[in-house]
Design a protein around this motif. Structure first.
Motif, PDB file in Angstrom:
ATOM      1  N   ALA A   1       7.735  13.365  22.413  1.00 47.51           N
ATOM      2  CA  ALA A   1       8.440  14.648  22.312  1.00 47.51           C
ATOM      3  C   ALA A   1       9.948  14.435  22.271  1.00 47.51           C
ATOM      4  O   ALA A   1      10.661  15.075  21.486  1.00 47.51           O
ATOM      5  CB  ALA A   1       8.057  15.551  23.482  1.00 47.51           C
ATOM      6  N   LYS A   2      10.427  13.535  23.112  1.00 45.80           N
ATOM      7  CA  LYS A   2      11.865  13.244  23.143  1.00 45.80           C
ATOM      8  C   LYS A   2      12.315  12.661  21.809  1.00 45.80           C
ATOM      9  O   LYS A   2      13.367  13.031  21.271  1.00 45.80           O
ATOM     10  CB  LYS A   2      12.174  12.279  24.287  1.00 45.80           C
ATOM     11  CG  LYS A   2      13.652  12.133  24.591  1.00 45.80           C
ATOM     12  CD  LYS A   2      13.851  11.249  25.806  1.00 45.80           C
ATOM     13  CE  LYS A   2      13.850  12.124  27.034  1.00 45.80           C
ATOM     14  NZ  LYS A   2      14.320  11.447  28.231  1.00 45.80           N
ATOM     15  N   ALA A   3      11.510  11.767  21.251  1.00 41.28           N
ATOM     16  CA  ALA A   3      11.859  11.148  19.972  1.00 41.28           C
ATOM     17  C   ALA A   3      11.893  12.174  18.853  1.00 41.28           C
ATOM     18  O   ALA A   3      12.840  12.201  18.056  1.00 41.28           O
ATOM     19  CB  ALA A   3      10.860  10.037  19.639  1.00 41.28           C
ATOM     20  N   ILE A   4      10.891  13.037  18.790  1.00 43.43           N
ATOM     21  CA  ILE A   4      10.873  14.026  17.707  1.00 43.43           C
ATOM     22  C   ILE A   4      11.998  15.045  17.893  1.00 43.43           C
ATOM     23  O   ILE A   4      12.605  15.501  16.925  1.00 43.43           O
ATOM     24  CB  ILE A   4       9.492  14.707  17.548  1.00 43.43           C
ATOM     25  CG1 ILE A   4       9.458  15.471  16.224  1.00 43.43           C
ATOM     26  CG2 ILE A   4       9.163  15.593  18.684  1.00 43.43           C
ATOM     27  CD1 ILE A   4       8.100  15.960  15.824  1.00 43.43           C
TER      28      ILE A   4
ATOM     29  N   ASN B   1      18.768  16.111  12.432  1.00 45.35           N
ATOM     30  CA  ASN B   1      18.602  16.749  11.124  1.00 45.35           C
ATOM     31  C   ASN B   1      18.925  18.250  11.163  1.00 45.35           C
ATOM     32  O   ASN B   1      18.670  18.947  10.174  1.00 45.35           O
ATOM     33  CB  ASN B   1      17.167  16.562  10.619  1.00 45.35           C
ATOM     34  CG  ASN B   1      16.835  15.118  10.361  1.00 45.35           C
ATOM     35  OD1 ASN B   1      17.710  14.284  10.153  1.00 45.35           O
ATOM     36  ND2 ASN B   1      15.549  14.797  10.379  1.00 45.35           N
ATOM     37  N   ASN B   2      19.444  18.737  12.295  1.00 47.15           N
ATOM     38  CA  ASN B   2      19.710  20.177  12.487  1.00 47.15           C
ATOM     39  C   ASN B   2      18.483  21.017  12.158  1.00 47.15           C
ATOM     40  O   ASN B   2      18.566  22.037  11.482  1.00 47.15           O
ATOM     41  CB  ASN B   2      20.908  20.634  11.631  1.00 47.15           C
ATOM     42  CG  ASN B   2      22.203  20.069  12.133  1.00 47.15           C
ATOM     43  OD1 ASN B   2      22.398  19.920  13.334  1.00 47.15           O
ATOM     44  ND2 ASN B   2      23.094  19.745  11.214  1.00 47.15           N
ATOM     45  N   ASN B   3      17.337  20.583  12.637  1.00 45.63           N
ATOM     46  CA  ASN B   3      16.067  21.219  12.306  1.00 45.63           C
ATOM     47  C   ASN B   3      15.224  21.501  13.550  1.00 45.63           C
ATOM     48  O   ASN B   3      14.034  21.775  13.429  1.00 45.63           O
ATOM     49  CB  ASN B   3      15.295  20.313  11.333  1.00 45.63           C
ATOM     50  CG  ASN B   3      14.386  21.082  10.421  1.00 45.63           C
ATOM     51  OD1 ASN B   3      14.533  22.291  10.274  1.00 45.63           O
ATOM     52  ND2 ASN B   3      13.450  20.390   9.810  1.00 45.63           N
TER      53      ASN B   3
ATOM     54  N   GLU C   1       9.633  16.388  10.107  1.00 42.19           N
ATOM     55  CA  GLU C   1       9.600  15.710  11.410  1.00 42.19           C
ATOM     56  C   GLU C   1       8.208  15.802  12.030  1.00 42.19           C
ATOM     57  O   GLU C   1       7.712  14.838  12.616  1.00 42.19           O
ATOM     58  CB  GLU C   1      10.630  16.327  12.362  1.00 42.19           C
ATOM     59  CG  GLU C   1      12.064  16.109  11.961  1.00 42.19           C
ATOM     60  CD  GLU C   1      12.610  17.147  10.976  1.00 42.19           C
ATOM     61  OE1 GLU C   1      13.828  17.125  10.734  1.00 42.19           O
ATOM     62  OE2 GLU C   1      11.837  17.974  10.463  1.00 42.19           O
ATOM     63  N   THR C   2       7.565  16.958  11.868  1.00 41.69           N
ATOM     64  CA  THR C   2       6.220  17.142  12.421  1.00 41.69           C
ATOM     65  C   THR C   2       5.213  16.306  11.634  1.00 41.69           C
ATOM     66  O   THR C   2       4.321  15.692  12.225  1.00 41.69           O
ATOM     67  CB  THR C   2       5.839  18.631  12.400  1.00 41.69           C
ATOM     68  OG1 THR C   2       6.859  19.378  13.078  1.00 41.69           O
ATOM     69  CG2 THR C   2       4.517  18.874  13.091  1.00 41.69           C
ATOM     70  N   LYS C   3       5.378  16.264  10.324  1.00 44.85           N
ATOM     71  CA  LYS C   3       4.501  15.411   9.504  1.00 44.85           C
ATOM     72  C   LYS C   3       4.676  13.944   9.899  1.00 44.85           C
ATOM     73  O   LYS C   3       3.707  13.192   9.967  1.00 44.85           O
ATOM     74  CB  LYS C   3       4.819  15.603   8.021  1.00 44.85           C
ATOM     75  CG  LYS C   3       4.397  16.952   7.484  1.00 44.85           C
ATOM     76  CD  LYS C   3       4.803  17.131   6.035  1.00 44.85           C
ATOM     77  CE  LYS C   3       4.448  18.521   5.557  1.00 44.85           C
ATOM     78  NZ  LYS C   3       4.946  18.804   4.208  1.00 44.85           N
TER      79      LYS C   3
END
Length: 178
Positions: A11-14, A21-23, A72-74
């Motif tokens: 979670a921290k990494a994502i 990425n401002n996302n 990022e989720t992918k």
């Protein structure tokens, strides 16, 4: 315990990648939908935890179910495939929410009421929230008829009990002590 540590690391990494990425806001929406989907579907939860289903099958299913998610989720799905850790996806989503809220100064509060929260009671609760926290607060309403009336507010490890049931309990204790 090891799963929660791993979930926190993922979670921290994502979150770090999403913030770079401002996302992060859009990834938060993804994590909310993942968590809601798993909580609403016992079959999905069982599927993710199933040791017989291959990682590629799980990856394909998640890619199909969550086709519109952010890159990022992918990427998280691909990482979970590579590390064979799909069973901790719900924990990662939950940890992501917590880390996101912490990073953005958002605290979640749970207010328990005997009936669904009205706008008048919500104003009172939010006024009480300001006494406990100077952060932005998201309010979740839980209905429990056993409190009879009033509300019980929980923010983090603090609780304010303004329920009728609590007041009756206090009166009962006072009379039994005399």
């Amino acid at each position: 315990m090891a799963e929660s540590r791993a979930a926190i690391r993922y979670a921290k990494a994502i979150l770090d990648i999403a913030q770079a990425n401002n996302n992060a806001d859009k990834v938060l929406v993804d994590m909310n939908s993942v968590l809601n989907a798993v909580n609403d579907s016992e079959e999905l939860k069982d599927f993710l935890e199933n040791p017989i289903a291959t990682g590629q099958t799980k990856f394909n299913a998640l890619s199909e179910i969550f086709a519109a998610v952010q890159n990022e989720t992918k990427g998280l799905f691909q990482l979970l495939l590579a590390n064979k850790r799909f069973e901790i996806l719900p924990a990662i989503a939950s940890q992501f929410q917590s880390l996101y809220n912490e990073a953005n100064g958002i605290e979640s509060a749970v207010v328990t009421t005997a009936v669904p929260l009205t706008s008048e009671l919500e104003v009172k609760v939010l006024a009480k929230v300001k006494e406990f926290s100077n952060k932005s607060v998201t309010l979740t309403n839980v209905v429990d008829p056993e409190i009879i009336g009033g509300f019980v507010l929980r923010i983090g490890d603090k609780q304010y009990n303004a329920s009728v049931a609590n007041r009756l309990q206090q009166l009962k204790r006072e009379f039994s002590n005399n």
